[in-house]
Design an enzyme around this catalytic site. Sequence first.
Site, PDB file in Angstrom:
ATOM      1  N   CYS A 215       2.047  -2.776  15.540  1.00  0.00           N
ATOM      2  CA  CYS A 215       2.019  -2.494  14.107  1.00  0.00           C
ATOM      3  C   CYS A 215       1.321  -3.590  13.298  1.00  0.00           C
ATOM      4  CB  CYS A 215       3.454  -2.317  13.608  1.00  0.00           C
ATOM      5  SG  CYS A 215       3.545  -1.946  11.852  1.00  0.00           S
TER       6      CYS A 215
ATOM      7  N   CYS B  19       6.580  -7.504   7.041  1.00  0.00           N
ATOM      8  CA  CYS B  19       7.710  -7.006   7.818  1.00  0.00           C
ATOM      9  C   CYS B  19       8.114  -8.063   8.829  1.00  0.00           C
ATOM     10  CB  CYS B  19       7.310  -5.713   8.535  1.00  0.00           C
ATOM     11  SG  CYS B  19       8.687  -4.897   9.376  1.00  0.00           S
TER      12      CYS B  19
ATOM     13  N   CYS C  54      -0.268   2.168   8.322  1.00  0.00           N
ATOM     14  CA  CYS C  54       0.558   1.063   8.779  1.00  0.00           C
ATOM     15  C   CYS C  54       0.037  -0.328   8.436  1.00  0.00           C
ATOM     16  CB  CYS C  54       0.733   1.149  10.285  1.00  0.00           C
ATOM     17  SG  CYS C  54       1.020   2.804  10.865  1.00  0.00           S
TER      18      CYS C  54
ATOM     19  N   CYS D 203       3.457   8.214   1.176  1.00  0.00           N
ATOM     20  CA  CYS D 203       4.071   7.300   2.116  1.00  0.00           C
ATOM     21  C   CYS D 203       4.141   5.955   1.413  1.00  0.00           C
ATOM     22  CB  CYS D 203       3.202   7.221   3.370  1.00  0.00           C
ATOM     23  SG  CYS D 203       3.774   5.988   4.540  1.00  0.00           S
TER      24      CYS D 203
ATOM     25  N   CYS E   7       7.079  -5.399  15.738  1.00  0.00           N
ATOM     26  CA  CYS E   7       6.644  -4.385  16.716  1.00  0.00           C
ATOM     27  C   CYS E   7       5.211  -4.696  17.170  1.00  0.00           C
ATOM     28  CB  CYS E   7       6.718  -2.982  16.121  1.00  0.00           C
ATOM     29  SG  CYS E   7       8.384  -2.521  15.593  1.00  0.00           S
TER      30      CYS E   7
ATOM     31  N   GLU F 179       0.795  -1.219   0.000  1.00  0.00           N
ATOM     32  CA  GLU F 179       0.000   0.000   0.000  1.00  0.00           C
ATOM     33  C   GLU F 179       0.833   1.278   0.000  1.00  0.00           C
ATOM     34  OE1 GLU F 179      -1.876  -1.813   3.475  1.00  0.00           O
ATOM     35  OE2 GLU F 179      -1.723   0.152   4.409  1.00  0.00           O
TER      36      GLU F 179
HETATM   37  N1  SAH Z   1       9.903   0.049   9.719  1.00  0.00           N
HETATM   38  C1  SAH Z   1      10.039   1.466   9.757  1.00  0.00           C
HETATM   39  C2  SAH Z   1       9.055   2.242   8.906  1.00  0.00           C
HETATM   40  C3  SAH Z   1       7.626   1.776   8.850  1.00  0.00           C
HETATM   41  S1  SAH Z   1       6.566   2.144  10.197  1.00  0.00           S
HETATM   42  C4  SAH Z   1      10.001   1.936  11.189  1.00  0.00           C
HETATM   43  O1  SAH Z   1       9.800   1.134  12.065  1.00  0.00           O
HETATM   44  O2  SAH Z   1      10.237   3.110  11.427  1.00  0.00           O
HETATM   45  C5  SAH Z   1       6.358   3.900  10.226  1.00  0.00           C
HETATM   46  C6  SAH Z   1       6.087   4.442  11.623  1.00  0.00           C
HETATM   47  O3  SAH Z   1       4.767   4.108  12.065  1.00  0.00           O
HETATM   48  C7  SAH Z   1       7.028   3.880  12.667  1.00  0.00           C
HETATM   49  O4  SAH Z   1       7.421   4.894  13.551  1.00  0.00           O
HETATM   50  C8  SAH Z   1       6.152   2.866  13.358  1.00  0.00           C
HETATM   51  O5  SAH Z   1       6.646   2.528  14.614  1.00  0.00           O
HETATM   52  C9  SAH Z   1       4.835   3.603  13.391  1.00  0.00           C
HETATM   53  N2  SAH Z   1       3.673   2.756  13.647  1.00  0.00           N
HETATM   54  C10 SAH Z   1       3.459   1.476  13.301  1.00  0.00           C
HETATM   55  N3  SAH Z   1       2.262   1.051  13.734  1.00  0.00           N
HETATM   56  C11 SAH Z   1       1.695   2.089  14.371  1.00  0.00           C
HETATM   57  C12 SAH Z   1       0.450   2.273  15.030  1.00  0.00           C
HETATM   58  N4  SAH Z   1      -0.443   1.286  15.141  1.00  0.00           N
HETATM   59  N5  SAH Z   1       0.194   3.490  15.555  1.00  0.00           N
HETATM   60  C13 SAH Z   1       1.088   4.497  15.462  1.00  0.00           C
HETATM   61  N6  SAH Z   1       2.265   4.380  14.853  1.00  0.00           N
HETATM   62  C14 SAH Z   1       2.581   3.192  14.318  1.00  0.00           C
END
Ligand code: SAH
Length: 342
Positions: free
Chosen positions: A117, A110, A331, A103, A114, A90
């Site tokens: 996410c 991935c 995300c 974006c 995390c 996406e």
């Molecule tokens: N892998 C990279 C980039 C992709 S995620 C990274 O970790 O930075 C982009 C951003 O969105 C990251 O800061 C991630 O931690 C955040 N993110 C992911 N899921 C989220 C959620 N449910 N709510 C808020 N931020 C989120």
Amino acid sequence: MKHLRSMTAGEIGEVLKELNQPAFRAKQVFSWLHKGVTSYEEMTNLPKALRDVLAEKYPLYTPRVLRKQESQKDGTVKYLWALEDGNCVETVLMRYHYGNSVCISTEVGCKMGCAFCASTLAGFVRRLEPSEMLDQVLFTQLDSGQPISHIVLMGIGEPLDNYDNVMRFLELVNDPEGMNISMRHISLSTCGLVPMIEKLAEKKLQLTLSVSLHAPSDEVRDTIMPVNKAYPTEELLSACRRYYQKTGRRISFEYAMIDGVNDTPEAAKLLVRRLKGLSAHVNMIPLNHVEESPLKPSTKQNVARFQKILEDAGIPATVRRSLGGDIDASCGQLRRNYNKRT
Ligand code: SAH
């Protein structure tokens, strides 16, 4: 590398040399490809015979729109693209006062795990090719009719886990004969792969590095980001200090505000201490709730309290405006919902 859209003009020149073509053709082909032509027939200044050979040896693939959702509130548009092998990723188009930003995703799925996410829930499939990242920018621009001036690498995937392809993508999208998007208008976000941050520092790019910190201590970060076990906060912040010294570019730290996990005044004060000397900016993101996760967004009051502690200590902190809340626009949620249904 099989796609011409992943190649530099120099590499395309090599391909054309093999086909006994004059050197000036490389620039022509490169520039057509980066205008988003979907067939060689559109390359009208190339001889017909050459177009035919290229079509046979280097078939052009154009990503297909699987889903497109437009926010009624703020003009955000979210695309789900079908890739050549049937996978999907996406892209989100966002409108800001300074221009249009996309974006983009860097991987299918991935592997970082995390806890908050959606992109990581169904695991990792593969890395994206440079052309597949470029296509997201190019075809979002063409489909929407909106000129794109800014890019954030914050979609599905971990950009620094796909280092070589991401570096090539940056070179391509920055090319004056191509989309010509300035490095200063590009942000790359990482969960904190320390050796790759060191490697990136050597390149001294003018892009903005964003680091997904999300916690002031190992104690908290260990519980939400498995990558912290490999690269704990002390190592990560040292790498950030070296990155800043080397590149002179200020790092932006992302901090997802999670209720009762990382949003206390104590956490804010500890964060202040740990960011000393980094000339950092903190980008607070109210957590987007993911169905499968027990984690909840912080309350407005707690977000404001946290922000005030940072600002009073001289650390610029902004709360990210949430766009596209009505369209799964964050995300990995669109891909996840699509895959769940089909
Ligand atoms: N892998 C990279 C980039 C992709 S995620 C990274 O970790 O930075 C982009 C951003 O969105 C990251 O800061 C991630 O931690 C955040 N993110 C992911 N899921 C989220 C959620 N449910 N709510 C808020 N931020 C989120």
